[in-house]
Design a protein around this motif. Sequence first.
Motif, PDB file in Angstrom:
ATOM      1  N   THR A  59       1.385  17.628   9.538  1.00 56.43           N
ATOM      2  CA  THR A  59       1.689  18.492   8.392  1.00 56.43           C
ATOM      3  C   THR A  59       0.529  18.418   7.401  1.00 56.43           C
ATOM      4  O   THR A  59      -0.514  17.839   7.703  1.00 56.43           O
ATOM      5  CB  THR A  59       2.974  18.025   7.667  1.00 56.43           C
ATOM      6  N   TYR A  78       4.520   4.108  -1.921  1.00 51.77           N
ATOM      7  CA  TYR A  78       5.139   5.131  -1.059  1.00 51.77           C
ATOM      8  C   TYR A  78       6.308   4.498  -0.295  1.00 51.77           C
ATOM      9  O   TYR A  78       7.413   5.046  -0.259  1.00 51.77           O
ATOM     10  CB  TYR A  78       4.092   5.681  -0.083  1.00 51.77           C
ATOM     11  N   ARG A  82       6.720  24.259  -5.098  1.00 54.53           N
ATOM     12  CA  ARG A  82       5.986  24.775  -6.261  1.00 54.53           C
ATOM     13  C   ARG A  82       5.125  25.985  -5.911  1.00 54.53           C
ATOM     14  O   ARG A  82       4.960  26.874  -6.709  1.00 54.53           O
ATOM     15  CB  ARG A  82       5.102  23.670  -6.855  1.00 54.53           C
TER      16      ARG A  82
END
Length: 243
Positions: free
Chosen positions: A187, A152, A38
């Motif tokens: 990350t 998750y 995005r």
Amino acid sequence: MNNGKSGTAIITGASSGIGAATARSLVAQGYDVVLTARREDRLDMLATELGSSAMALAVDVSDRDGMSRVVAETLRHFGGVDVLINNAGTMPVASFAEADMDDWDRMIDINLKGVLYGIKAVLPHMLRQGGGDIVSIASIAGLRATAINGVYAATKSAVRFAMESLRQETGRSAIRSTIITPGAVDTELEASVTNSNVRQALETTIDFKLLDPSAIADAILYALAQPRNVCIGEIVIRPTAQA
Ligand SMILES: NC(=O)c1ccc[n+]([C@@H]2O[C@H](COP(=O)([O-])OP(=O)(O)OC[C@H]3O[C@@H](n4cnc5c(N)ncnc54)[C@H](OP(=O)(O)O)[C@@H]3O)[C@@H](O)[C@H]2O)c1
């Protein structure tokens, strides 16, 4: 494959972390890459770094038709699609008692439906051309349920099951389906955790060195580099010290 290149790969979630590292590694191995996510500014920066082998396309993987538009644009620009890497993901985990149901929807929409929409978008082309690679990034959370990460974990185990079905359905059409199942990687994923108790817990429980995202890129490249009759079904890759 096209123009003596290794092939063309679409990578979702290429604006950071594992996706960006994978894009760099694939280009170094002679692939053309289509960078999707995005955040357009991040994609554009990476595309500039990688040069004419890369194209950036902003898309939200939870948009049902988004990945079809990406496939059409990839075919127009690079003339083929050989690899899809379903990598985009988010991890706003919390206990069932504290969870925000919007976070559940986001995880299901991005981590699970996003992968399914990607597969659906690329499959007709791969079936027509008689082959391809579909790689999906799951998680060790999808191997064994633990407290706090229920939804998750559910999305990631669902991805593993969907990918194994896909492998059985399309192997005879020379399409390889590969699951990459990472442990803890350094990350931006932790930034998607919104619950302050979970954030605190993560800070105290992770007392080992996280993997560099390039370790996951290496695993993906290993699977892609195999002879076409060799399908790497799944690679589980963790920091050595992770339980
Ligand atoms: N890091 C770990 O320890 C770890 C462990 C196991 C599995 N994984 C999995 O690895 C994958 C990559 O995550 P990462 O660790 O590299 O984290 P990251 O740095 O946060 O990257 C996540 C990527 O997903 C993209 N993304 C998120 N929502 C999206 C949406 N709706 N549409 C399109 N793109 C979207 C983000 O880009 P935009 O925000 O620009 O859209 C970003 O590029 C995820 O599937 C994650 O679950 C990570």
